[in-house]
Structures are given as C-alpha cells and as structure tokens.
Design an enzyme around this catalytic site. Structure first.
Site, PDB file in Angstrom:
ATOM      1  N   HIS A 205       7.448 -54.742  52.807  1.00  0.00           N
ATOM      2  CA  HIS A 205       8.052 -56.013  52.416  1.00  0.00           C
ATOM      3  C   HIS A 205       9.521 -55.834  52.063  1.00  0.00           C
ATOM      4  CE1 HIS A 205       3.915 -57.870  51.321  1.00  0.00           C
ATOM      5  NE2 HIS A 205       4.315 -58.289  52.493  1.00  0.00           N
ATOM      6  N   ARG A 307       4.601 -67.758  62.658  1.00  0.00           N
ATOM      7  CA  ARG A 307       3.454 -67.233  61.904  1.00  0.00           C
ATOM      8  C   ARG A 307       2.724 -68.392  61.223  1.00  0.00           C
ATOM      9  NH1 ARG A 307       7.835 -63.755  60.124  1.00  0.00           N
ATOM     10  NH2 ARG A 307       7.627 -61.638  60.914  1.00  0.00           N
ATOM     11  N   ARG A 343       1.822 -68.205  67.160  1.00  0.00           N
ATOM     12  CA  ARG A 343       0.712 -67.274  66.998  1.00  0.00           C
ATOM     13  C   ARG A 343      -0.400 -67.972  66.219  1.00  0.00           C
ATOM     14  NH1 ARG A 343       1.812 -61.892  63.702  1.00  0.00           N
ATOM     15  NH2 ARG A 343       1.767 -63.313  61.934  1.00  0.00           N
ATOM     16  N   GLU A 431      -1.132 -55.309  69.680  1.00  0.00           N
ATOM     17  CA  GLU A 431      -1.020 -54.592  68.406  1.00  0.00           C
ATOM     18  C   GLU A 431      -2.010 -53.440  68.325  1.00  0.00           C
ATOM     19  OE1 GLU A 431      -0.439 -58.092  65.238  1.00  0.00           O
ATOM     20  OE2 GLU A 431      -1.945 -58.485  66.786  1.00  0.00           O
ATOM     21  N   ASN A 454       4.884 -53.573  64.421  1.00  0.00           N
ATOM     22  CA  ASN A 454       4.494 -53.147  63.078  1.00  0.00           C
ATOM     23  C   ASN A 454       3.065 -52.606  63.084  1.00  0.00           C
ATOM     24  OD1 ASN A 454       6.903 -54.421  62.651  1.00  0.00           O
ATOM     25  ND2 ASN A 454       6.132 -55.924  61.200  1.00  0.00           N
ATOM     26  N   ASP A 455       2.125 -53.430  63.548  1.00  0.00           N
ATOM     27  CA  ASP A 455       0.730 -52.990  63.582  1.00  0.00           C
ATOM     28  C   ASP A 455       0.480 -51.967  64.683  1.00  0.00           C
ATOM     29  OD1 ASP A 455      -0.675 -54.071  61.429  1.00  0.00           O
ATOM     30  OD2 ASP A 455      -0.789 -56.040  62.381  1.00  0.00           O
ATOM     31  N   ARG A 465       1.021 -48.419  57.035  1.00  0.00           N
ATOM     32  CA  ARG A 465       2.452 -48.690  57.127  1.00  0.00           C
ATOM     33  C   ARG A 465       3.102 -48.855  55.758  1.00  0.00           C
ATOM     34  NH1 ARG A 465       2.200 -54.736  59.802  1.00  0.00           N
ATOM     35  NH2 ARG A 465       2.174 -55.938  57.880  1.00  0.00           N
ATOM     36  N   CYS A 502       7.977 -58.789  69.174  1.00  0.00           N
ATOM     37  CA  CYS A 502       8.237 -59.651  68.024  1.00  0.00           C
ATOM     38  C   CYS A 502       8.053 -58.916  66.704  1.00  0.00           C
ATOM     39  CB  CYS A 502       7.354 -60.897  68.057  1.00  0.00           C
ATOM     40  SG  CYS A 502       5.587 -60.541  67.951  1.00  0.00           S
TER      41      CYS A 502
END
Length: 570
Positions: A205, A307, A343, A431, A454-455, A465, A502
């Site tokens: 974050h 999102r 999404r 992902e 990220n994932d 992560r 993304c």
C-alpha cells in the site's frame, strides 16, 4: 505504532555517514532533504493507570472504548471522502476494519472482565495480528492496518494526539520501519519529498500510494533504521538507494538533473507512442467517478482498469442493478467516447463483501476470490453485468469487461459467453501463472487480455507481496515474471488480439519500455504516473525497446534485469 517502533541512532550505533543504503525502487525521482520520522505512543504500561476496572465501571468503560473506535473510524471516513484513487481506497478499507465486530468484540469482552480499555485494545489487536500473520497472503497485509487502528484508538482513549507522520516545517524525506496506509494516504508531496521504508514491497500500500502522489520511494532498505532524524539524505527512487550525508554538490546536481527530466516529461500530452510512431495505449487505473474525472485531467487515453469492488466494500447488501449502473455510468461519462476497461468484482481475501457470504479459509489468497466468488453466487456476476450493460446504454460508451483470477480456458469461455450475452466485449486478467501458460487457449474465447503484474509476481514467485523479507522476490523486474508476460504478449500477437498490463509495473517508465518491447499493447497505471510513462516511451524507438526486452529476458535476477534495461535505454 509499528511504523514508529524504530531505534534511533545513538553514539554506539554504526556510522552511516557517506554510506549508500540499497533497497527496492518503486517510484522514480530524486530527493535531497533532512530526515523526519513518525511519532510514536508511549508504552502501554505507561498509559494504563489502574490494575483492574471495577465491576461497576465496566459498562461505562466498554462504551468509552466503542466510542473511541467509532471516532477513529469516522475520521478515517472523512479523510477517505476528501481523497481520491488509491488513497481513498485504503482509507475507506481501514475505516471499515476499525469497526469490525470481531476485534471490537474481543476487546469489549476483555473490558467486561476488568481489563483496562487501553490494555484490552492492545491485547485484542495482537490476537488478530497473530491470526492474520499465520494465515499469510493478503490477510497478512492487514497487520499494519490493525496496528495503526490500535494506536489511534489507544490515543483517543488516552486523550493524546493521533500518532503518525509529523508535518515538517521544511521539505523532508520520511524514513520509517513501515507506514500504515492511513498515514501514507495523508502525505503532502510538497513537504514529504521522498519516502523510504525498512519493510514493504513494490506492491505494498505504501508503494502504491507513493506512486499515486508521485513521491520518490524506495522500500525494503537494509540499514535504514540506523539513520537518525535530522540527517540529510539523497534518495534515488530510480536506482533504489538512500545515501546518508552525501557530498552536497553532488546531491544538488542530482536533484537538478531529476527536475530537468521531470520538466521535460511534463510537456508530454499523448497519445502513447514510441519516438518512431509505434502506438502504445497509455491509460489510467481508477476506482470511481471522482478518480476517473481526476484521470481525465492527465494525458490518459482512457481507463485500463476500473476496480469495481471498491465501490461495494462497505455495502451491507448487494447494490441493485440500477445502483450499479449509476456508479459505472459515472466512469463511462468521464471518458465518453474513449476506452474503458471494467474489471468485475475482485472480492474475497483482503476485500470481503458482506453480502457475498465468503467462507472461512486457511489461505484466502489462494481461495475463493475474484471470479471464484461467482461460482457459488452466480447472481452477483449476472447483476453486475446487467448493471454494466445498462450503464453502456445510458452513456453510449460500451466498455470492455474482464474477470479477475481466471485460471483455466473453461473459466474464460464461460465468462466470455455471459459478457457477450449482454452485448459487451469480454476479456480476462492474467494473474495466475497457469493462465499465462495457457494464454493461447484462453484467447480462443476472449477478445483481450490484461496482465495484473502484482498478483502474477506474487503467485509466480510463491512470495507474499507484503512480506518485507521477500520484497526482492515480488519485484516485477523478476525475469521469471517477465518471461510469463512475454509468453502472454506473444500469444496475443499471434492472433491479433491486444494484451495490456494494468499492474503497478506499468507505472515504472523504464519497465514500461521493456513491456513495450515484449509486445504489450497498452499500459494502465496510477494517474500520477501517466505523464512520466508516456514521456519515456516517446523518447525511445520500438527497436530500442525490443533490444532492452531481449537483454532483460537473458538475465537471472531483478537487479540484473533493471541494470540491463538502464544500459539499453538510459
């Protein structure tokens, strides 16, 4: 506060003068300024004035605790309402956690047994910290949030100012062990000109919000705890270094060069393309209409990731199709006539929906999340697609729609059929490593792919992560991750279908060039990163990007990959 539990340098501590500490770079830029550190609460023992609460006072003390938690939550909600993008998202999620009945109930139970409220708060939070830490994955991400809430509630109970980041009198570099999302979201980029943490990773974050605020940032910095407040440091968010007490002339020259580069980048207005005219869509990530309108003020050509789940996190019941249509219309209208990729709900794990009936899971990061929520709740997906279709009809802007956490070609086929039944364009997120390996078969059913780096990094490297010990593994520059990106892009090129990125990797200007060289057709990032990414692409040719991509894929570590790209592109 966990972010404040730092041991400042003493005369016996090691001398860090003129040393360069290294970490994982997450937001490019250079800053040279004095160090500030977060404030902290006194020890719990110092704040507990009684050994046990008298039985006659326990109801009153329990009520005082509940009021303190609600006061903290309300302040977080107010800050969320005045923020945008990722900052608004994490503040809202933290406010929701502050009123979670599980930990509140555990604290109230202790108070009614005679435990003083401050001690009960600390014990209840620690109970859930241990639980979340053992669960790992995305649940472990909430540990910093819980400890942040603990300290805010304890400060409220004790009549003390809320702990957190002080407001400096001069522009400063903030150093901390870690930062709670609520603290990061409240940073003023005019005063906090650089940020470095001992913990965290490139998709934490802290990193995501720092990127949104365009604050140069380095995480997972070894030796950072020894740097005292007041020391002057040169932070390089591109190279991933923090130099302590550097030569002043050298530091000022580095800052001047960075400012010159930033000014040149600010003149870029799109559209996305390399210097020789190879088109690459440069898009924005948003979570609501306000964020979309803010993104519209940048050169972003559209929205590459909307999102939707963030609109529903606090909902007690499922929003109606009409309510959903209004939310989606807000974003579609902001980018009228331009590309918008929606999404579907990426709920579950650390983003539970109250109305979805999420099961208790030993490892929620690998459990019922994303598209899997709809397996036992098909009406949730059906209603969402109906709401999206209604918004498309109302605005005249028909979006592309993609599903998160797709793992098989059959899942992609089923989702695509439902999307097409509503007259919309279907795609899926890549992902899960299996989806990257099967990209060619998945593309038989959908019209586009979007890679969530990220994932993908987390699952490819088998590394949480949010783990500070594993931050180098979840670096998107890991060659293993980029090989899967290359494989996915190649599958798209073979059938003439677009493949975008993304994840946070798209916000790194240097990595954006490498992704372009791998065959990625669009990049979607935080609004604050759009200009820098577009400007960097405009400064290089497609051939340079391809050479850089080839060099990166030949490396065996993230450090080598980044160095190879710098050598190829500058």
């Amino acid at each position: 506060m966990i972010l404040c539990n730092l041991v400042h340098m003493t005369s016996a501590a090691r001398d860090t003068s003129h040393s360069a500490l290294t970490g994982v770079p997450v937001v490019p830029g250079v800053a040279y300024a004095p160090v500030i550190r977060p404030g902290r609460l006194p020890g719990i023992d110092q704040l507990v004035s009684v050994g046990e609460v008298a039985e006659s006072d326990r109801d009153q003390e329990a009520a005082r605790f509940t009021a303190a938690a609600e006061a903290v939550a309300q302040r977080l909600r107010e800050r969320a309402a005045h923020a945008t993008g990722a900052a608004s998202e994490v503040l809202g999620a933290t406010a929701q956690l502050a009123t979670d009945r599980a930990w509140l109930g555990a604290a109230e139970k202790r108070i009614r047994q005679g435990v003083p409220p401050v001690k009960a708060t600390a014990e209840a939070v620690e109970q859930f910290v241990e639980m979340f830490t053992k669960m790992g994955g995305l649940m472990a991400e909430r540990v910093a949030d819980l400890r942040d809430i603990r300290d805010r509630v304890i400060a409220e109970l004790s009549g003390l100012p809320e702990p957190g980041v002080p407001v400096p009198e001069v522009p400063s570099v903030l150093l901390a062990e870690d930062l709670a999302p609520a603290d990061t979201a409240g940073l003023d980029p005019a005063l906090i000109v650089g940020l470095a943490t001992t913990l965290g990773g490139p998709t934490s974050h802290t990193a995501i919000i720092a990127r949104q605020l365009a604050i140069p940032c380095v995480v997972a910095v070894t030796g950072l705890d020894d740097v005292p407040a007041g020391a002057r440091v040169l932070l390089d968010g591109t190279g991933g270094t923090v130099a302590v007490d550097p030569d002043e002339g050298t530091a000022e020259a580095a800052v001047a060069a960075a400012k010159e580069a930033a000014a040149a980048a600010a003149s870029w207005h799109g559209p996305g393309a390399t210097s020789d005219g190879h088109a690459v869509g440069v898009l924005a990530n948003v979570q609501d209409g306000a964020a979309a309108r803010a993104a519209r003020d940048t050169p972003a050509e559209g929205v590459g990731l909307f999102r939707t789940e963030l609109c529903f996190l606090n909902a007690e019941s499922e929003p109606s199709v009409e309510e959903q249509a209004r939310i989606y219309s807000d974003v579609l209208e902001a980018f009228s006539g331009r590309k918008v990729v929606i999404r579907t709900l990426d709920a579950g794990s650390d983003k539970p929906l109250k109305f979805a009936g999420h099961p208790e899971e030993a490892n929620p990061a690998l459990g019922v999340r994303g598209i899997r929520v709809s397996f036992n709740n098909p009406a949730i997906l059906d209603n969402q697609l109906a709401g999206i279709a209604a918004a498309a009809e109302q605005t005249g802007n028909s979006p592309w729609v993609m599903a998160p956490m797709i793992a098989t070609a059959d899942e992609a086929k089923d989702f695509a059929a439902k999307v097409r039944a509503h007259g919309l364009v279907p795609g899926v997120m890549i992902e899960v490593p299996a989806a990257a390996l099967l990209a060619d078969r998945i593309l038989e059913h959908v019209d586009f792919l979007s890679i969530g780096t990220n994932d993908l990094a987390q699952y490819t490297m088998a590394a949480d992560r949010m783990s500070p010990d594993l931050a180098t593994l979840t670096d998107p520059w890991q060659p293993g991750v980029l090989l899967l990106v290359a494989m996915t892009a190649k599958a798209g090129a073979a059938v003439g279908k677009p493949v975008g990125v993304c994840g946070e990797a798209a916000a790194d200007p240097l990595l954006a060039c490498v992704l372009t060289g791998l065959g990625i057709t669009s990049l979607s990032a935080a609004s604050a990163a759009v200009t820098a990414v577009g400007a960097k692409l405009a400064s290089v040719t497609l051939e340079q990007c391809q050479r850089a991509a080839e060099a990166v894929l030949a490396t065996s570590s993230a450090t080598e990959a980044r160095a190879a790209a710098l050598a190829a592109l500058g």
